[in-house]
Structures are given as structure tokens and as C-alpha cells.
Scaffold this active site. Structure first.
Site, PDB file in Angstrom:
ATOM      1  N   ASP A 179       0.846  -1.190   0.000  1.00  0.00           N
ATOM      2  CA  ASP A 179       0.000   0.000   0.000  1.00  0.00           C
ATOM      3  C   ASP A 179       0.888   1.249   0.000  1.00  0.00           C
ATOM      4  O   ASP A 179       1.894   1.289   0.703  1.00  0.00           O
ATOM      5  CB  ASP A 179      -0.898  -0.012   1.242  1.00  0.00           C
ATOM      6  CG  ASP A 179      -2.043   0.981   1.155  1.00  0.00           C
ATOM      7  OD1 ASP A 179      -1.764   2.201   1.069  1.00  0.00           O
ATOM      8  OD2 ASP A 179      -3.202   0.549   1.180  1.00  0.00           O
ATOM      9  N   ILE A 180       0.516   2.247  -0.784  1.00  0.00           N
ATOM     10  CA  ILE A 180       1.334   3.464  -0.867  1.00  0.00           C
ATOM     11  C   ILE A 180       1.122   4.392   0.328  1.00  0.00           C
ATOM     12  O   ILE A 180       1.885   5.330   0.523  1.00  0.00           O
ATOM     13  CB  ILE A 180       1.092   4.241  -2.184  1.00  0.00           C
ATOM     14  CG1 ILE A 180      -0.364   4.691  -2.306  1.00  0.00           C
ATOM     15  CG2 ILE A 180       1.531   3.417  -3.381  1.00  0.00           C
ATOM     16  CD1 ILE A 180      -0.602   5.675  -3.429  1.00  0.00           C
ATOM     17  N   ASN A 191     -13.030  -3.690   3.164  1.00  0.00           N
ATOM     18  CA  ASN A 191     -14.008  -2.619   3.324  1.00  0.00           C
ATOM     19  C   ASN A 191     -15.037  -2.731   2.206  1.00  0.00           C
ATOM     20  O   ASN A 191     -14.694  -3.112   1.090  1.00  0.00           O
ATOM     21  CB  ASN A 191     -13.314  -1.257   3.260  1.00  0.00           C
ATOM     22  CG  ASN A 191     -12.272  -1.083   4.350  1.00  0.00           C
ATOM     23  OD1 ASN A 191     -12.468  -1.505   5.479  1.00  0.00           O
ATOM     24  ND2 ASN A 191     -11.161  -0.481   4.007  1.00  0.00           N
ATOM     25  N   GLY A 224     -15.733   2.397   4.269  1.00  0.00           N
ATOM     26  CA  GLY A 224     -14.373   2.872   4.074  1.00  0.00           C
ATOM     27  C   GLY A 224     -13.707   2.426   2.791  1.00  0.00           C
ATOM     28  O   GLY A 224     -12.502   2.621   2.610  1.00  0.00           O
ATOM     29  N   GLN A 225     -14.466   1.853   1.859  1.00  0.00           N
ATOM     30  CA  GLN A 225     -13.880   1.414   0.592  1.00  0.00           C
ATOM     31  C   GLN A 225     -13.614   2.626  -0.291  1.00  0.00           C
ATOM     32  O   GLN A 225     -14.516   3.397  -0.596  1.00  0.00           O
ATOM     33  CB  GLN A 225     -14.813   0.433  -0.125  1.00  0.00           C
ATOM     34  CG  GLN A 225     -14.213  -0.121  -1.398  1.00  0.00           C
ATOM     35  CD  GLN A 225     -15.110  -1.151  -2.080  1.00  0.00           C
ATOM     36  OE1 GLN A 225     -16.205  -1.451  -1.630  1.00  0.00           O
ATOM     37  NE2 GLN A 225     -14.615  -1.686  -3.177  1.00  0.00           N
ATOM     38  N   HIS A 248     -10.695  -5.599  -2.505  1.00  0.00           N
ATOM     39  CA  HIS A 248      -9.307  -5.845  -2.103  1.00  0.00           C
ATOM     40  C   HIS A 248      -9.228  -6.135  -0.612  1.00  0.00           C
ATOM     41  O   HIS A 248     -10.047  -5.665   0.170  1.00  0.00           O
ATOM     42  CB  HIS A 248      -8.402  -4.658  -2.456  1.00  0.00           C
ATOM     43  CG  HIS A 248      -8.864  -3.336  -1.950  1.00  0.00           C
ATOM     44  ND1 HIS A 248      -9.936  -2.654  -2.499  1.00  0.00           N
ATOM     45  CD2 HIS A 248      -8.410  -2.554  -0.946  1.00  0.00           C
ATOM     46  CE1 HIS A 248     -10.112  -1.509  -1.865  1.00  0.00           C
ATOM     47  NE2 HIS A 248      -9.188  -1.428  -0.905  1.00  0.00           N
ATOM     48  N   HIS A 256      -6.884  -5.862   2.751  1.00  0.00           N
ATOM     49  CA  HIS A 256      -5.760  -5.179   3.383  1.00  0.00           C
ATOM     50  C   HIS A 256      -5.119  -6.187   4.339  1.00  0.00           C
ATOM     51  O   HIS A 256      -5.775  -6.629   5.298  1.00  0.00           O
ATOM     52  CB  HIS A 256      -6.229  -3.978   4.214  1.00  0.00           C
ATOM     53  CG  HIS A 256      -6.818  -2.873   3.419  1.00  0.00           C
ATOM     54  ND1 HIS A 256      -6.094  -1.750   3.062  1.00  0.00           N
ATOM     55  CD2 HIS A 256      -8.070  -2.694   2.928  1.00  0.00           C
ATOM     56  CE1 HIS A 256      -6.885  -0.940   2.374  1.00  0.00           C
ATOM     57  NE2 HIS A 256      -8.085  -1.486   2.283  1.00  0.00           N
TER      58      HIS A 256
END
Length: 112
Positions: free
Chosen positions: A29-30, A85, A91-92, A98, A100
């Protein structure tokens, strides 16, 4: 319009990829929320949990197995969290389902 994840799959946008097979892709994740924060996605675009069908069962199961393997590879033996999410209120932020994978620190409960 393709999501940012579809562009990563197509290699139109760079990512720090840690795993790939025919069905799944995993990358760092960035904007990490933990020392280890890896996103595991199906290569087939599925918008969210709310959009899953029976045909998605195998690929979603594959993503969970991949997350488990990555957790071991990343040295997260003390524990980790796998989060999905769903929708704006959940919170998506990206309209491509995906997972996390979060670890490398003590997780608290409730999460948010």
C-alpha cells in the site's frame, strides 16, 4: 473507467508487487497504516463484497490463501489482520474488491 487497481494489473501504473499468479496480485500500500500493509486483489474486477456471486468463490478463496502465504513471507508470525471494506460507509476507496493485510504491530479493537 478502469480502477487504479486495474491499471496496476495492466502495468500502466507502477506498484511494489510482492506476489502474482493467474488470479491474484498483491502489492504494498502506498499509504501504509501498519509496518506491513499489503493489498491483495483479484485480477478480475469485482467492485465490492456486495457484488460477489457464486462464480467469485474460488478467486476470493484464492486471495485469502495468498494473504496467508504473504503474511508468512513477511514474518508476521505474531499475528496480522485481514480487512475488506465495503462501500463508502465501510471505508472502501477503490471500486475493486481488495484485502488489506496489516501487521508488524499490535492491532487494537475495535478498529475504527
Amino acid at each position: 473507467m478502469p480502477s487504479i487497481f486495474s491499471k496496476i494489473i495492466a502495468r500502466e501504473i507502477p506498484a511494489d508487487i510482492v506476489y502474482e499468479d493467474d488470479d491474484c496480485l498483491a502489492f504494498r500500500d502506498i499509504a501504509p497504516k501498519a509496518p506491513a500493509h499489503i493489498l491483495v486483489i483479484p485480477k478480475r474486477e469485482i467492485v465490492s463484497l456486495a457484488d460477489l456471486t457464486d462464480e467469485d468463490e474460488a478467486v476470493m478463496g484464492r486471495c485469502v490463501v495468498v494473504a496467508s502465504k504473504i503474511a508468512a513471507q513477511e514474518g508476521l508470525a505474531d499475528g496480522y489482520r485481514l480487512v475488506v471494506n465495503c462501500g463508502d460507509d465501510g471505508g472502501q476507496e477503490v471500486p475493486h474488491i481488495h484485502f488489506h493485510l496489516l501487521g508488524g504491530r499490535k492491532m487494537t479493537w475495535p478498529p475504527g
